[in-house]
Design a protein around this motif. Structure first.
Motif, mmCIF file in Angstrom:
data_model
loop_
_atom_site.group_PDB
_atom_site.id
_atom_site.type_symbol
_atom_site.label_atom_id
_atom_site.label_comp_id
_atom_site.label_asym_id
_atom_site.label_seq_id
_atom_site.Cartn_x
_atom_site.Cartn_y
_atom_site.Cartn_z
ATOM 1 N N MET A 150 -5.892 1.459 9.988
ATOM 2 C CA MET A 150 -4.605 0.895 9.587
ATOM 3 C C MET A 150 -4.818 -0.465 8.925
ATOM 4 N N ARG A 151 -5.700 -1.275 9.520
ATOM 5 C CA ARG A 151 -5.997 -2.581 8.940
ATOM 6 C C ARG A 151 -6.560 -2.427 7.535
ATOM 7 N N GLU A 152 -7.468 -1.446 7.361
ATOM 8 C CA GLU A 152 -8.081 -1.231 6.049
ATOM 9 C C GLU A 152 -7.043 -0.771 5.029
ATOM 10 N N ALA A 153 -6.131 0.116 5.465
ATOM 11 C CA ALA A 153 -5.089 0.589 4.552
ATOM 12 C C ALA A 153 -4.198 -0.555 4.087
ATOM 13 N N LEU A 154 -3.846 -1.444 5.007
ATOM 14 C CA LEU A 154 -3.028 -2.591 4.634
ATOM 15 C C LEU A 154 -3.767 -3.495 3.651
ATOM 16 N N TRP A 155 -5.050 -3.718 3.925
ATOM 17 C CA TRP A 155 -5.848 -4.581 3.039
ATOM 18 C C TRP A 155 -5.914 -3.994 1.632
ATOM 19 N N GLU A 156 -6.207 -2.692 1.542
ATOM 20 C CA GLU A 156 -6.336 -2.058 0.227
ATOM 21 C C GLU A 156 -5.028 -2.122 -0.546
ATOM 22 N N ARG A 157 -3.915 -1.861 0.123
ATOM 23 C CA ARG A 157 -2.625 -1.894 -0.559
ATOM 24 C C ARG A 157 -2.306 -3.294 -1.069
ATOM 25 N N GLN A 158 -2.590 -4.283 -0.217
ATOM 26 C CA GLN A 158 -2.260 -5.655 -0.589
ATOM 27 C C GLN A 158 -3.040 -6.092 -1.825
ATOM 28 N N TYR A 159 -4.329 -5.846 -1.841
ATOM 29 C CA TYR A 159 -5.141 -6.338 -2.950
ATOM 30 C C TYR A 159 -5.035 -5.447 -4.184
ATOM 31 N N TRP A 160 -4.721 -4.178 -3.998
ATOM 32 C CA TRP A 160 -4.429 -3.316 -5.148
ATOM 33 C C TRP A 160 -3.194 -3.821 -5.875
ATOM 34 N N LYS A 161 -2.135 -4.070 -5.092
ATOM 35 C CA LYS A 161 -0.888 -4.533 -5.707
ATOM 36 C C LYS A 161 -1.083 -5.902 -6.367
ATOM 37 N N GLY A 162 -1.826 -6.785 -5.713
ATOM 38 C CA GLY A 162 -2.045 -8.099 -6.273
ATOM 39 C C GLY A 162 -2.897 -8.090 -7.530
ATOM 40 N N SER A 163 -3.724 -7.041 -7.690
ATOM 41 C CA SER A 163 -4.610 -6.955 -8.859
ATOM 42 C C SER A 163 -3.989 -6.177 -10.007
ATOM 43 N N ASP A 164 -3.080 -5.245 -9.676
ATOM 44 C CA ASP A 164 -2.440 -4.419 -10.705
ATOM 45 C C ASP A 164 -1.280 -5.191 -11.330
ATOM 46 N N GLU A 165 -1.618 -6.157 -12.166
ATOM 47 C CA GLU A 165 -0.608 -7.069 -12.704
ATOM 48 C C GLU A 165 0.404 -6.367 -13.599
ATOM 49 N N GLU A 166 -0.029 -5.338 -14.314
ATOM 50 C CA GLU A 166 0.874 -4.623 -15.217
ATOM 51 C C GLU A 166 1.661 -3.534 -14.511
ATOM 52 N N ASN A 167 1.331 -3.290 -13.246
ATOM 53 C CA ASN A 167 1.993 -2.241 -12.461
ATOM 54 C C ASN A 167 1.901 -0.877 -13.156
ATOM 55 N N ASP A 168 0.728 -0.604 -13.742
ATOM 56 C CA ASP A 168 0.528 0.665 -14.446
ATOM 57 C C ASP A 168 -0.454 1.577 -13.727
ATOM 58 N N GLN A 169 -0.707 1.292 -12.456
ATOM 59 C CA GLN A 169 -1.579 2.114 -11.623
ATOM 60 C C GLN A 169 -3.023 2.174 -12.133
ATOM 61 N N ARG A 170 -3.490 1.108 -12.751
ATOM 62 C CA ARG A 170 -4.872 1.067 -13.205
ATOM 63 C C ARG A 170 -5.361 -0.380 -13.215
ATOM 64 N N LEU A 171 -6.656 -0.526 -12.937
ATOM 65 C CA LEU A 171 -7.278 -1.850 -12.972
ATOM 66 C C LEU A 171 -8.365 -1.855 -14.042
ATOM 67 N N GLU A 172 -8.182 -2.741 -15.020
ATOM 68 C CA GLU A 172 -9.239 -2.962 -16.004
ATOM 69 C C GLU A 172 -10.307 -3.854 -15.371
ATOM 70 N N PHE A 173 -11.451 -3.958 -16.057
ATOM 71 C CA PHE A 173 -12.532 -4.762 -15.500
ATOM 72 C C PHE A 173 -12.111 -6.226 -15.313
ATOM 73 N N GLU A 174 -11.281 -6.746 -16.230
ATOM 74 C CA GLU A 174 -10.822 -8.132 -16.103
ATOM 75 C C GLU A 174 -10.016 -8.325 -14.820
ATOM 76 N N ASN A 175 -9.231 -7.299 -14.458
ATOM 77 C CA ASN A 175 -8.481 -7.379 -13.205
ATOM 78 C C ASN A 175 -9.424 -7.450 -12.013
ATOM 79 N N VAL A 176 -10.489 -6.675 -12.090
ATOM 80 C CA VAL A 176 -11.452 -6.647 -10.989
ATOM 81 C C VAL A 176 -12.161 -7.993 -10.865
ATOM 82 N N GLU A 177 -12.483 -8.606 -11.999
ATOM 83 C CA GLU A 177 -13.119 -9.928 -11.966
ATOM 84 C C GLU A 177 -12.201 -10.953 -11.279
ATOM 85 N N LYS A 178 -10.904 -10.907 -11.609
ATOM 86 C CA LYS A 178 -9.955 -11.829 -10.986
ATOM 87 C C LYS A 178 -9.854 -11.585 -9.481
ATOM 88 N N LEU A 179 -9.867 -10.293 -9.113
ATOM 89 C CA LEU A 179 -9.814 -9.953 -7.697
ATOM 90 C C LEU A 179 -11.005 -10.554 -6.948
#
Length: 913
Positions: A150-179
């Motif tokens: 449960m802790r891992e699921a919360l962590w993944e959701r939080q940082y996925w949402k924070g990294s997906d700036e365009e809200n298009d369900q995809r992370l470019e490499f630049e997004n990953v660098e920022k993460l």
């Protein structure tokens, strides 16, 4: 408006092991999009839009700045009548109460409060219900009861949402660098590109949610656990079967559980090799996720003594195959005989409640609660009404609410005459005043939310007879049947104090009374109230001068560090000098405690310097049943006290008693309650170290709960035990007054290996946003062992290479000295995400009467060259409740609020010298 859209909760199948109750949580879409609310303060009302970012676990609203409230930083949610105190303060109509929501949270180390009123009852109910459920999830995880999955699921959701700036369900490499920058991962671009490509299994050039899960598992790969796992396997034929697990539990973890109990634990994490399968991915629909709260703050880096662990070239197969195939109940025998722990299974076990670092900190009442109340340490507060400075601070009911919700069982009221009835404030100072009725209503509402066991009101009564009568009437009216006003169950004369279980749900009043008859009732004569109190204690004139100088120097230092608040602090300094001038004068032997004209009764004494006594209301006397305050006439065989007699000692008086010898006091405290309070010159509300007074058997060791210092941290550690009930059974040596046991002194070593830290926190600004700059910090860990100053000399082995030095002597701004020994790890450079130290520290300590409960160990993660900024994260625990072996310790901020994702991985051992 129509029916609100509801986003379904995260499916149970998506996170194996997740509790079904968590999958039932729904987040109304209307809350995610934002609802109009009215923000209310003492000066005005204004419209705001309140929005819930479910995935990042944040409440957002706009004022002059864009504000963020992380859900895990919330300390309390109040709605409806629970927030009536504020509504009445703001003089607003009762009609608003049914739509009123108060959010109390911590930001920048301070309590903040936001009051909002919803436009409709339906909107209010959606906010209230949803926030309480999301808050409960985080509390469950932080308490150690939530699953690692449960802790891992919360962590993944939080940082996925924070990294997906365009809200298009995809992370470019630049997004990953920022993460990675946000996570303090200081790896080369080449390493990150390699992991990015390895995670992009469909060669799309971006990461979807499943790819993101693969990426973070590679990122979170823990080489120190891989080494430990291989080491354990190599010692047992190369496999981690049940025999290996059972041996590991008994030798490394010092488990005393039976083999059958070890089997039950093993089957939760074991797999049959041919049945292994990959973890089912979480569907990448952001709207359907369980909301996640970010509890991140400062950030660390990589080691001077240990090379920076590089990211793995490829992920071990265990990293991507975390979910065992569910087996039927009758397959348990198969798992025990054929099952193995993979690296992931072993990792899950190490971070699970089955491998808790603590013996009695899982929310359960472990201790026998049927012993006399004098046989317990009782969580106690001093000047509970204050939330700041002793001289110019604010008095409020909030101090009582915060203390009671954290399990405090003894609160203090300093009561004086008010214009419209008795009020509470700090006498002889410029602190504000609160009506006794308001405080009693707060106590009544919150007394038994955190614990069912009795609350003791320590009342310092300085008011006149008429207002004493009013005070008594208020208490009877507000507390009703919960107020103790006669011995329970009609018991005859008190020969032994009742137990916490006997007094469950009851409120007791303690006040000083100089006369108690041998029979029930009070004789027909004046009963006088001692005017000495913790609120007027100021020590000797010499102590005052020394301590005041220290306080003024500290205030001057504050002025230099906080120039933006120069005027306010300068005013504080001026007021402090004025108030302390009055305090210093009142410490002269000829001083007379101030009294109200109506309360003054001329004392027919020949000595013109004799103190004036204030008459005491007989109705107030009737409330003093098991906690009758009396003047201490000495602690020896000549003086006798009834079981219900309680006396209060300042820390100065207690220190003198400890120097003279503890045995008489320990014997007295076996059957009587004693309250210890801080000396009056602790102007900044600093605390002493409470364990030195616990070692003498004192039960009510009162602290300033508004100050988060070492004393508060030790107190917090003590009362995290026994279900946070506020009552901890004393060690056997103190309860039985066993001279042979108390005379036994043993010598030990505490061996602590600081292995690694996980996801150290980042600081936040005043708006609640993470501070992300170019600086990558260099963390190290400072470990201290805090030992009561037993009557023996400190134990220091001759062969010890490292220097041992006790804490500095007591002063107004430092905690009272007990024995403290501190060592530090090496520094890890450029890694705040997963620093690895693997440094072993060894602490010599001595123990009297086998009272390891009173020895505390604290951990502080700090930054090299930034020690003045305070620690990044802390933790403190009693050795009596700390399990040995490999454990993950939860980390807290400076206010002891737990971080959601940050932990410290250690190995702990205790050996005899």
């Amino acid at each position: 408006m129509g029916e609100p859209q509801i986003a379904p909760g995260l499916a149970t199948e998506a996170v194996p092991g997740q509790k079904a109750a968590m999958s039932d949580i729904t987040v109304p879409a209307i809350l995610q999009h934002g609802t109009p609310m009215t923000k209310v303060s003492v000066s005005r009302q204004k419209p705001v839009t309140l929005r819930l970012d479910a995935d990042q676990g944040q409440i957002l609203y706009d004022t002059k700045k864009h504000r963020i409230i992380p859900i895990e930083s919330i300390k309390e949610l109040r709605s409806g009548s629970e927030s009536r105190y504020y509504r009445e303060q703001f003089q607003l109509t009762q009609e608003l109460e049914e739509r009123w929501l108060t959010i109390i949270y911590i930001c920048e180390g301070r309590y903040k409060t936001v009051h909002v009123v919803a436009p409709t009852k339906d909107i209010f109910r959606m906010w209230d219900n949803t926030l309480r459920k999301l808050y409960a999830i985080r509390q469950e995880i932080m308490s150690g009861l939530g699953s690692p999955e449960m802790r891992e699921a919360l962590w993944e959701r939080q940082y996925w949402k924070g990294s997906d700036e365009e809200n298009d369900q995809r992370l470019e490499f630049e997004n990953v660098e920022k993460l990675c920058k946000r996570l303090n991962v200081n790896s080369s671009r080449e390493d990150l590109e390699r992991l990015f490509k390895q995670s992009d299994v469909n060669k799309q050039g971006y990461l979807n949610f499943e790819d993101f899960q693969r990426f973070v598992r590679l990122l979170k790969f823990r080489p120190e656990l891989d080494r430990l796992y291989k080491c354990i396997c190599s010692l047992n034929g190369g496999t981690f079967n049940f025999a290996t697990f059972d041996h590991f539990m008994r030798t490394s973890q010092k488990s005393t559980l039976s083999e059958a109990e070890h089997q039950k634990i093993f089957v939760r994490y074991a797999t049959v090799p041919e049945r292994d399968r990959p973890l089912p991915p979480i569907p990448p629909t952001v709207e359907t996720s369980i909301p996640v709260a970010v509890a991140v703050n400062p950030v660390p880096s990589q080691s001077t003594s240990t090379p920076a662990p590089s990211l793995p070239a490829s992920a071990p197969s265990a990293i991507v195959s975390t979910a065992p195939t569910p087996l039927a109940a009758d397959s348990t025998a198969t798992l025990v005989s054929d099952g193995v722990l993979t690296l992931d299974g072993f990792t899950s076990f190490l971070s699970s409640p089955d491998n808790s670092a603590f013996t009695d900190q899982n929310g359960k009442i472990w201790h026998d609660m049927t012993r006399p109340i004098s046989e317990y340490f009782i969580s106690s507060s001093h000047n509970t009404y204050l939330v700041g400075h002793q001289l110019v601070g604010v008095s409020t009911v909030e101090g009582y609410i915060r203390a009671l919700l954290h399990g405090c069982r003894s609160v203090e009221l300093d009561i004086y005459d008010g214009e419209n009835g008795p009020v509470v404030y700090h006498g002889k100072t410029l602190t504000s005043k609160v009506p006794v009725r308001d405080i009693c209503q707060a106590i009544s509402r919150y007394a038994f939310v955190a614990s069912p066991y009795p609350v003791i009101i320590s009342a310092e009564v300085h008011c006149s007879l008429p207002q004493q009568e009013m005070m008594t009437d208020i208490m009877k009216e507000v507390f009703g049947d919960a107020l103790v006003s006669a011995p329970i169950d009609g018991r005859p004369k008190i020969t032994q104090l009742p137990s916490p279980e006997d007094l469950r749900g009851r409120i007791l009043v303690k006040a000083k009374n100089l006369y108690v008859t041998e029979h029930e009732g009070v004789q027909e004569k004046d009963v006088t109230l001692d005017t000495e109190s913790s609120s007027t204690d100021v020590s000797s004139s010499e102590d005052v001068i020394t301590d005041v100088r220290s306080e003024i120097q500290e205030l001057k230092a504050d002025l230099k560090d906080l120039r933006p608040n120069f005027r306010g602090l300068k005013s504080d300094l001026r007021k402090a000098k004025e108030a302390m001038s009055r305090v210093a004068k009142s410490s002269r032997p000829s001083s007379v405690a101030p009294t109200t004209p109506r309360a003054v009764t001329p004392t027919p004494a020949k000595d013109p310097k004799a103190k004036t006594k204030t008459k005491m209301s007989l109705s107030l006397v009737s409330l003093l049943v098991y906690t009758v305050g009396v003047k201490c006439r000495g602690i020896n065989k000549k003086e006798e006290y009834a079981p219900e007699h309680v006396f209060s000692l300042s820390e100065n008086t207690m220190n003198k008693i400890l120097k003279q010898g503890m045995m008489d006091l320990i014997k007295h405290n076996r059957s009587h309650l004693v309250r210890i309070y801080p000396k009056g010159t602790r102007l900044n509300s600093t605390n002493y170290e409470p364990h030195r007074y616990w070692s003498a058997g004192a039960q009510l060791v009162a602290l300033n709960w508004q100050t988060f210092d070492l004393g508060y941290m030790i107190n917090h550690a003590m009362f995290q035990r026994n279900g946070r009930s506020g009552y901890v059974l004393k060690p056997k040596a103190l309860r039985e007054y066993n001279k042979e046991m108390l005379g036994k002194r043993t010598k030990h070593f505490l061996d602590v290996t600081i292995i690694s830290a996980q996801q150290l926190p980042r600081p936040k600004d005043a708006s609640g946003r993470e501070i992300i700059d170019k600086n990558i910090i260099d963390p190290y860990v400072e470990v201290s062992v805090h030992i009561p100053d037993w009557t023996h000399s400190p134990f220091l082995p001759d062969a010890s290479v490292k220097a041992y030095s006790p804490a500095s002597g007591p002063s107004a701004i430092n905690a009272t000295s007990a024995r403290t020994i501190t060592y530090k790890t090496g520094v890890v450079k450029n890694n705040g995400f997963n620093p690895v130290w693997e440094d072993m520290l060894s602490f010599p300590f001595d123990c009297v009467g086998d009272m390891k409960d009173l020895v505390f160990v604290s951990f502080a993660v700090k930054q090299e060259d930034k020690e003045h900024d305070g620690p990044l994260a802390v933790y403190c625990a009693s050795l009596g409740s700390l399990n040995q072996g490999f454990r993950h310790l939860p980390l807290h901020d400076a206010q002891l609020s737990q971080y959601l994702f940050s932990t410290l991985f250690v190995e702990i051992g205790i050996r005899d010298a």
